[in-house]
Design a protein around this motif. Structure first.
Motif, mmCIF file in Angstrom:
data_model
loop_
_atom_site.group_PDB
_atom_site.id
_atom_site.type_symbol
_atom_site.label_atom_id
_atom_site.label_comp_id
_atom_site.label_asym_id
_atom_site.label_seq_id
_atom_site.Cartn_x
_atom_site.Cartn_y
_atom_site.Cartn_z
ATOM 1 N N LEU A 194 41.902 38.127 22.595
ATOM 2 C CA LEU A 194 40.902 37.167 23.085
ATOM 3 C C LEU A 194 40.889 37.122 24.608
ATOM 4 N N ILE A 195 42.065 37.259 25.222
ATOM 5 C CA ILE A 195 42.124 37.284 26.686
ATOM 6 C C ILE A 195 41.433 38.533 27.225
ATOM 7 N N VAL A 196 41.676 39.674 26.594
ATOM 8 C CA VAL A 196 41.005 40.914 27.008
ATOM 9 C C VAL A 196 39.493 40.778 26.843
ATOM 10 N N PHE A 197 39.065 40.153 25.739
ATOM 11 C CA PHE A 197 37.631 39.914 25.524
ATOM 12 C C PHE A 197 37.049 39.059 26.650
ATOM 13 N N CYS A 198 37.723 37.972 27.004
ATOM 14 C CA CYS A 198 37.236 37.102 28.077
ATOM 15 C C CYS A 198 37.196 37.849 29.409
ATOM 16 N N TYR A 199 38.214 38.664 29.649
ATOM 17 C CA TYR A 199 38.250 39.458 30.880
ATOM 18 C C TYR A 199 37.016 40.354 30.984
ATOM 19 N N PHE A 200 36.715 41.093 29.916
ATOM 20 C CA PHE A 200 35.581 42.003 29.973
ATOM 21 C C PHE A 200 34.250 41.258 29.995
ATOM 22 N N PHE A 201 34.189 40.097 29.345
ATOM 23 C CA PHE A 201 32.960 39.311 29.407
ATOM 24 C C PHE A 201 32.665 38.913 30.852
ATOM 25 N N LEU A 202 33.665 38.430 31.563
ATOM 26 C CA LEU A 202 33.470 38.014 32.955
ATOM 27 C C LEU A 202 33.177 39.200 33.861
ATOM 28 N N ARG A 203 33.860 40.330 33.619
ATOM 29 C CA ARG A 203 33.626 41.500 34.464
ATOM 30 C C ARG A 203 32.218 42.069 34.256
ATOM 31 N N VAL A 204 31.789 42.170 32.997
ATOM 32 C CA VAL A 204 30.445 42.697 32.733
ATOM 33 C C VAL A 204 29.386 41.751 33.288
ATOM 34 N N PHE A 205 29.615 40.449 33.165
ATOM 35 C CA PHE A 205 28.667 39.471 33.709
ATOM 36 C C PHE A 205 28.477 39.712 35.204
ATOM 37 N N THR A 206 29.587 39.852 35.924
ATOM 38 C CA THR A 206 29.517 40.091 37.366
ATOM 39 C C THR A 206 28.806 41.392 37.685
ATOM 40 N N ASN A 207 29.197 42.461 37.000
ATOM 41 C CA ASN A 207 28.624 43.774 37.296
ATOM 42 C C ASN A 207 27.190 43.927 36.823
ATOM 43 N N THR A 208 26.703 42.971 36.025
ATOM 44 C CA THR A 208 25.293 42.966 35.643
ATOM 45 C C THR A 208 24.453 42.265 36.698
ATOM 46 N N GLU A 209 25.002 41.224 37.309
ATOM 47 C CA GLU A 209 24.239 40.464 38.300
ATOM 48 C C GLU A 209 24.169 41.159 39.661
ATOM 49 N N GLN A 238 28.310 33.765 46.381
ATOM 50 C CA GLN A 238 29.316 32.729 46.174
ATOM 51 C C GLN A 238 29.650 32.575 44.683
ATOM 52 N N PHE A 239 28.632 32.613 43.857
ATOM 53 C CA PHE A 239 28.825 32.458 42.414
ATOM 54 C C PHE A 239 29.664 33.601 41.849
ATOM 55 N N LEU A 240 29.358 34.833 42.245
ATOM 56 C CA LEU A 240 30.088 35.985 41.720
ATOM 57 C C LEU A 240 31.516 36.039 42.270
ATOM 58 N N LEU A 241 31.704 35.621 43.497
ATOM 59 C CA LEU A 241 33.069 35.531 44.021
ATOM 60 C C LEU A 241 33.869 34.495 43.236
ATOM 61 N N GLY A 242 33.209 33.421 42.824
ATOM 62 C CA GLY A 242 33.873 32.422 41.993
ATOM 63 C C GLY A 242 34.293 32.997 40.650
ATOM 64 N N ILE A 243 33.433 33.824 40.049
ATOM 65 C CA ILE A 243 33.798 34.473 38.784
ATOM 66 C C ILE A 243 34.965 35.428 38.980
ATOM 67 N N ASP A 244 34.962 36.152 40.093
ATOM 68 C CA ASP A 244 36.088 37.042 40.395
ATOM 69 C C ASP A 244 37.400 36.261 40.443
ATOM 70 N N LEU A 245 37.378 35.115 41.118
ATOM 71 C CA LEU A 245 38.594 34.304 41.245
ATOM 72 C C LEU A 245 39.019 33.740 39.893
ATOM 73 N N CYS A 246 38.053 33.342 39.079
ATOM 74 C CA CYS A 246 38.376 32.844 37.731
ATOM 75 C C CYS A 246 38.997 33.945 36.878
ATOM 76 N N THR A 247 38.467 35.159 37.014
ATOM 77 C CA THR A 247 39.023 36.280 36.266
ATOM 78 C C THR A 247 40.448 36.580 36.714
ATOM 79 N N GLY A 248 40.662 36.518 38.026
ATOM 80 C CA GLY A 248 42.013 36.726 38.541
ATOM 81 C C GLY A 248 42.981 35.685 38.008
ATOM 82 N N ALA A 249 42.530 34.430 37.942
ATOM 83 C CA ALA A 249 43.380 33.366 37.411
ATOM 84 C C ALA A 249 43.708 33.608 35.940
#
Length: 313
Positions: A194-209, A238-249
């Motif tokens: 589930l953690i790997v799933f969340c990681y890829f969801f956030l990464r794909v979201f960023t790389n789509t925007e 700013q929004f995508l940098l926030g997602i990056d930081l959330c993914t790092g956390a």
């Protein structure tokens, strides 16, 4: 401040000119090959295959045909998406649109063969693998077209609906990347999965925007609502940098809690650090098309870091 912005603009223009000049120095055969690789979406399928290898390493899964299946799915869906949007892409991405129109028939055949082969190979993984293989294609029909198969009815495309468009893309690929290799391995869904799933969801979201920044004028012209269209470029950064930081956390939490090995967590953090660098350039780098391509190379960074971790362990 004005002089600083002027210097930055000059630097960006110079960088873009250098990139174009270097590309022009390539032999015509190499240039055509790279053009076909990029405009047909074939390079995305190679990156997707690397992503499946990353998932397999993170979850300690054995080798399987999952990487090849995902690569074929990605090629088929993105080729069809580019075929469907060839006319509207003429505004935001004229070179790609011209390539797609010129090779329309060949791309249709290749995309159909790729998806058919992916479905055939997925049968080897059982019914769950087959269902996961069909999942992104089913979502793509709702995402990119405005008709309901078998009814003739027309509905609003998911691609035109704010936030839902990117969420659908992130969901489709996060599900496929995470759960297809798991299905081939007949593995169980655990907290690590589930953690790997969340990681890829956030990464794909960023790389789509990020590419949506490049396409902002074209999307606005055809009524497609994306984060850059609605909030502007600075807010998007700013929004995508926030997602990056959330993914790092999320990755730090997973490593500290034992859901991911520390070395694997460091490899993921290397990719996130790379993404932070790319996201920080949104709206500050003139060559937005090149920036979008660079963003898609995040998984190459992670893949390379994983190889180093494995070699050193």
């Amino acid at each position: 401040m004005e002089r600083k912005n002027h210097a930055l603009s000059t630097e960006n223009t110079t960088a873009a000119a250098i990139h174009n000049a270097l590309f022009a120095l390539l032999p015509s055969s190499v240039e055509r090959f790279l053009g076909a690789l990029i405009y047909s979406s074939a390079y995305l399928s190679l990156i997707a295959m690397a992503e499946v290898v990353i998932v397999s390493a993170l979850l300690a899964l054995p080798p399987s045909p999952a990487a090849l299946v995902v690569g074929l799915i990605v090629f088929a869906i993105y080729a069809n998406d580019r075929l469907a949007d060839a006319d509207t892409d003429a505004v935001s991405n004229p070179r790609q649109a011209a390539f797609v129109k010129r090779h329309r028939d060949v791309l249709y055949v290749l995309a159909s063969v790729a998806y058919g082969l992916a479905v055939a190979l997925s049968v080897l993984g059982g019914p769950i693998a087959l269902a996961i293989t069909l999942f992104p294609g089913a979502l793509w029909v709702c995402y990119a077209t405005d008709w309901v198969p078998g009814t003739g009815a027309h509905v609003r495309r998911l691609k035109d609906i704010f936030l839902l468009n990117t969420t659908v893309v992130a969901l489709a690929w996060a599900v496929t990347l995470t759960f297809l290799p798991l299905a081939f391995a007949d593995g169980a869904v655990t907290e690590s999965v589930l953690i790997v799933f969340c990681y890829f969801f956030l990464r794909v979201f960023t790389n789509t925007e990020i590419p949506n920044v490049r396409d902002i004028e074209g999307d606005r012209a055809i009524g497609v609502l994306t984060i850059p269209v609605v909030f502007g470029v600075d807010r998007t950064r700013q929004f995508l940098l926030g997602i990056d930081l959330c993914t790092g956390a999320l990755v730090v939490f997973a490593a500290r809690s034992g859901y991911l090995a520390p070395g694997l967590g460091l490899a993921l953090l290397a990719g996130i650090a790379y993404s932070v660098g790319v996201s920080s350039l949104i709206g500050r780098y003139d060559n937005e098309r090149l920036l979008a391509r660079i963003a898609e190379c995040e998984y190459i960074v992670v893949f390379t870091a994983l190889v180093i971790v494995v070699l050193l362990s």
